[in-house]
Write an enzyme that holds these catalytic residues in place. Structure first.
Site, PDB file in Angstrom:
ATOM      1  N   TYR A 107       0.931  -1.162   0.309  1.00  0.00           N
ATOM      2  CA  TYR A 107      -0.131   0.040   0.055  1.00  0.00           C
ATOM      3  C   TYR A 107       1.007   1.045   0.089  1.00  0.00           C
ATOM      4  CZ  TYR A 107      -4.007   3.299   0.856  1.00  0.00           C
ATOM      5  OH  TYR A 107      -4.690   4.311   0.659  1.00  0.00           O
ATOM      6  N   ARG A 138      -0.017  -8.609  -5.495  1.00  0.00           N
ATOM      7  CA  ARG A 138      -0.882  -8.046  -4.328  1.00  0.00           C
ATOM      8  C   ARG A 138      -0.914  -7.191  -3.915  1.00  0.00           C
ATOM      9  NH1 ARG A 138      -4.619 -12.099  -2.401  1.00  0.00           N
ATOM     10  NH2 ARG A 138      -4.441 -14.274  -3.646  1.00  0.00           N
TER      11      ARG A 138
END
Length: 293
Positions: A107, A138
């Protein structure tokens, strides 16, 4: 430290989402009996993202307790917060894990320098061996081969290997050249594990091994023994199953498959993960039949 077939264990939940310890202990016992060479509790397939930290390392502790030193335990311990990652490694060690499996910060999208500094801080804050886990599909964050080599060169006793789920087979050679022959490289993708080993890998952290532990272990043993034709035959037998595990959001398909091969296996998932759709279930059924399972 790690080689062969190493399942990324599913975490059994009941219909209310509670951890089912007996089913997990039975799963660990079955995996060892079937020939798995190691165990990964609380990784992506184990739904670590929906576990509290207390739950995560309690489950690692159960895995370690049931394994009883027969195979090494590689505990999922990554975080996008460096301080939390350091604490996770400490918790993995306290739970008895043999090593920690760590994604780079997700992130946040740090630079390659930021990725290095993250793992530098983790290494200085822990003495547990660490296997890097590169899965940019991912995490978005990609540990480039030059950064992998830099991390390993700085802390060769800490960073002992990598689970590479980039899908780039060329990286196996790049990382072997940058990190040396003793650096362990494990495929993070079942469907390319044969080619990954041919490029210099030593095994696979596997989703399919949850469902077909003996066949996955036999595949890895055949390759390691130089029985290439036998390894290829097992690869072909399992290939449709490898693909079926990702016909819907993982770990939905593998949990469905577990209910087919393990009588009474709990079928719970924690939101936002859901039961696989009809087409996915049909693909899993066909692949299980093709594999003789």
């Amino acid at each position: 430290m790690f080689s062969g077939s190493i399942p990324a264990l599913v975490t059994p939940f009941d219909a209310e989402g509670a951890f089912v310890e007996k089913a997990y202990r039975d799963l660990v016992e079955w995996q060892i009996a079937e020939g798995s060479a190691g165990l990964v509790p609380c990784g992506t397939t184990g739904e670590a993202a929906t576990l509290t930290k207390e739950e995560q390392f309690a489950i690692v502790r159960v895995c370690v307790d049931q394994a009883k030193g027969r195979v090494p335990v590689l505990a999922g311990a990554g975080s996008n917060d460096t301080r939390v990652a350091i604490a996770n490694v400490a918790a993995a060690k306290e739970a008895g894990a043999d090593a920690a499996l760590m994604v780079p910060p997700y992130y946040n999208r740090p630079s390659q320098e930021g990725i290095f500094r993250h793992f530098e801080a983790v290494a200085r804050g822990s003495d547990l061996p660490i296997v890097l886990y590169n899965v940019p599909g991912r995490t978005v964050t990609d540990i480039q081969p030059a950064t992998v080599a830099r991390i390993v060169a700085a802390f060769p006793d800490t960073f002992v290997g990598i689970k590479d789920a980039t899908g780039s087979l060329a990286r196996v050679t790049e990382q072997r050249a940058g990190c040396g022959e003793g650096f362990v490289q494990l495929s993070g993708n079942d469907e390319t594990a044969l080619a990954f080993n041919a490029m210099g890998g030593t095994g696979c952290i596997s989703v399919t091994a949850n469902v077909a532990p003996r066949l996955c272990a036999e595949f890895q043993r055949a390759w390691a023994a130089g029985e290439n034709a036998g390894a290829l035959a097992l690869h072909d037998r399992l290939f449709a199953l490898h693909l079926a595990m990702f016909t819907d959001a993982s770990p939905g398909p593998v949990k469905y498959a577990m209910t087919k091969v393990r009588r009474g296996f709990p079928d719970g998932l924690r939101l936002p993960m859901t039961w696989p759709g009809e087409a996915s279930r049909a693909a899993v059924d066909a692949a299980l039949a093709r594999a003789g399972l």
